[in-house]
Design an enzyme around this catalytic site. Structure first.
Site, PDB file in Angstrom:
ATOM      1  N   SER A  54      27.667  46.052  79.114  1.00  0.00           N
ATOM      2  CA  SER A  54      26.732  46.392  78.049  1.00  0.00           C
ATOM      3  C   SER A  54      27.289  47.536  77.186  1.00  0.00           C
ATOM      4  O   SER A  54      28.335  47.387  76.564  1.00  0.00           O
ATOM      5  CB  SER A  54      25.376  46.734  78.658  1.00  0.00           C
ATOM      6  OG  SER A  54      24.366  46.772  77.675  1.00  0.00           O
ATOM      7  N   ASP A  94      20.494  36.401  77.304  1.00  0.00           N
ATOM      8  CA  ASP A  94      20.730  37.799  76.963  1.00  0.00           C
ATOM      9  C   ASP A  94      20.612  37.991  75.452  1.00  0.00           C
ATOM     10  O   ASP A  94      21.198  37.222  74.688  1.00  0.00           O
ATOM     11  CB  ASP A  94      22.144  38.184  77.431  1.00  0.00           C
ATOM     12  CG  ASP A  94      22.493  39.651  77.255  1.00  0.00           C
ATOM     13  OD1 ASP A  94      21.703  40.395  76.644  1.00  0.00           O
ATOM     14  OD2 ASP A  94      23.566  40.041  77.742  1.00  0.00           O
ATOM     15  N   HIS A 108      20.690  39.500  80.781  1.00  0.00           N
ATOM     16  CA  HIS A 108      21.372  40.779  80.712  1.00  0.00           C
ATOM     17  C   HIS A 108      21.150  41.553  82.010  1.00  0.00           C
ATOM     18  O   HIS A 108      20.053  41.567  82.562  1.00  0.00           O
ATOM     19  CB  HIS A 108      20.826  41.594  79.533  1.00  0.00           C
ATOM     20  CG  HIS A 108      21.646  42.778  79.185  1.00  0.00           C
ATOM     21  ND1 HIS A 108      22.755  42.699  78.364  1.00  0.00           N
ATOM     22  CD2 HIS A 108      21.547  44.087  79.544  1.00  0.00           C
ATOM     23  CE1 HIS A 108      23.287  43.884  78.224  1.00  0.00           C
ATOM     24  NE2 HIS A 108      22.587  44.758  78.935  1.00  0.00           N
TER      25      HIS A 108
END
Length: 315
Positions: A161, A257, A287
């Protein structure tokens, strides 16, 4: 492909507990950091032991002051590749301690030394503090590979991320400085936060990370600047930079995601620039699936596939 059933059950449990509105739904950074730490700690407790020893603490010198880090070493005989790991959390959440379970799995899967970095967080330390720490930590690791137990020709960077964003920026900085880098591991990265990709809306509610979360994180990272100005710098949006001559990459994404399209686009852009890329798509996952491997066989398979691909790349 439908949503992975164990992860769907986790999301239903979060909704029942009133925690399905996104990490930053209340706008309380302290509460969000606590919640993320509790979630990661709980998931890590379900992970089978990896055999990786407890890490050693160190402080990495930098112009802005010492950067705390944890150094993990595999059980096997060295020398090993060395990975500088940069955790996720929207540049505002997470730390090396809460990522302990995920990093142990990475150490075991890669059979590599991992330096897990506690870079400075927004909003207390907005852009470019995290970038400066990430570059300083990677450069330090590159200068201490023998001491860390690593091979002199096998320094890599990786993260999930926001950590994927920082890893991509570090890869560009190392290339620009003429410094070697053996690979970059980008796990559902954000690389072009200014672009309103379709997946931001398609997956913007109900899948743990929300579109509202992303807006909050981007503003916190931008600091007193507006989001557009704060993210215009290539060190915040690596997809806008020159991608030629970068270290080979493994890019892995998730179907549900909000950042799916961003990661997919960056993988394609790297390939178009002539970079060696292994792009792994995981259509049933959300995610944060790296942390969910202890409860989801599909997430565990995704983690194993990414680590196997990156280990092969480093070899």
């Amino acid at each position: 492909m439908p949503l992975d059933p164990p992860i769907a059950a986790l999301l239903q449990q979060m909704e029942a507990n009133g925690a399905a509105g996104g990490l930053m739904a209340a706008g309380d950074i302290v509460a969000a950091r606590t919640l993320m730490g509790q979630m990661l700690g709980g998931l890590a407790m379900a992970e089978a032991p990896t055999g990786v020893a407890d890490p050693t603490s160190t402080e990495i010198p930098s112009d802005a002051g010492p950067i705390p880090a944890l150094v993990y070493r595999p059980a096997s005989e060295g020398p090993h590749a060395t990975l500088v790991f940069l955790h996720g959390g929207g540049f505002a959440l997470g730390d090396a301690a809460s990522y302990d379970g995920q990093v142990r799995a990475i150490v075991a899967g890669l059979d590599a030394v991992v330096v897990s970095v506690d870079y400075r967080l927004a909003p207390e330390h907005p852009f470019p503090a995290a970038v400066e720490d990430a570059i300083a930590a990677t450069n330090w690791a590159g200068e201490h590979l023998a001491e860390l137990g690593g091979r002199e020709d096998r320094l890599a960077v990786g993260g999930d991320s926001a950590g994927g964003n920082l890893s991509a920026v570090v890869a560009q900085a190392r290339r620009d400085a003429g410094l070697p880098l053996a690979g970059q591991l980008l796990i559902y990265p954000v690389t072009d936060p200014a672009t309103d990709f379709p997946s931001l809306t398609e997956n913007g509610e109900g899948y743990f990370l929300t579109k509202a979360d992303m807006t909050w994180f981007e503003q916190a990272y931008a600091g007193e600047q507006d989001i557009a100005a704060g993210l215009a710098d290539v060190r915040a949006s690596p997809a806008t930079g020159d991608l030629q001559g970068l270290a080979p990459a493994v890019v892995t994404t998730a179907g549900f995601d909000p950042l799916r399209d961003d990661g997919d686009a960056y993988a394609r852009a790297l390939e178009a620039a002539g970079v060696t890329v292994r792009h792994l798509e995981n259509p049933s996952l959300i995610h944060g699936w790296l942390a969910m491997a202890p409860l989801s066989p599909a997430a565990r398979e995704a983690r194993d596939a990414a680590l196997t691909a990156f280990k092969d790349l480093l070899a």
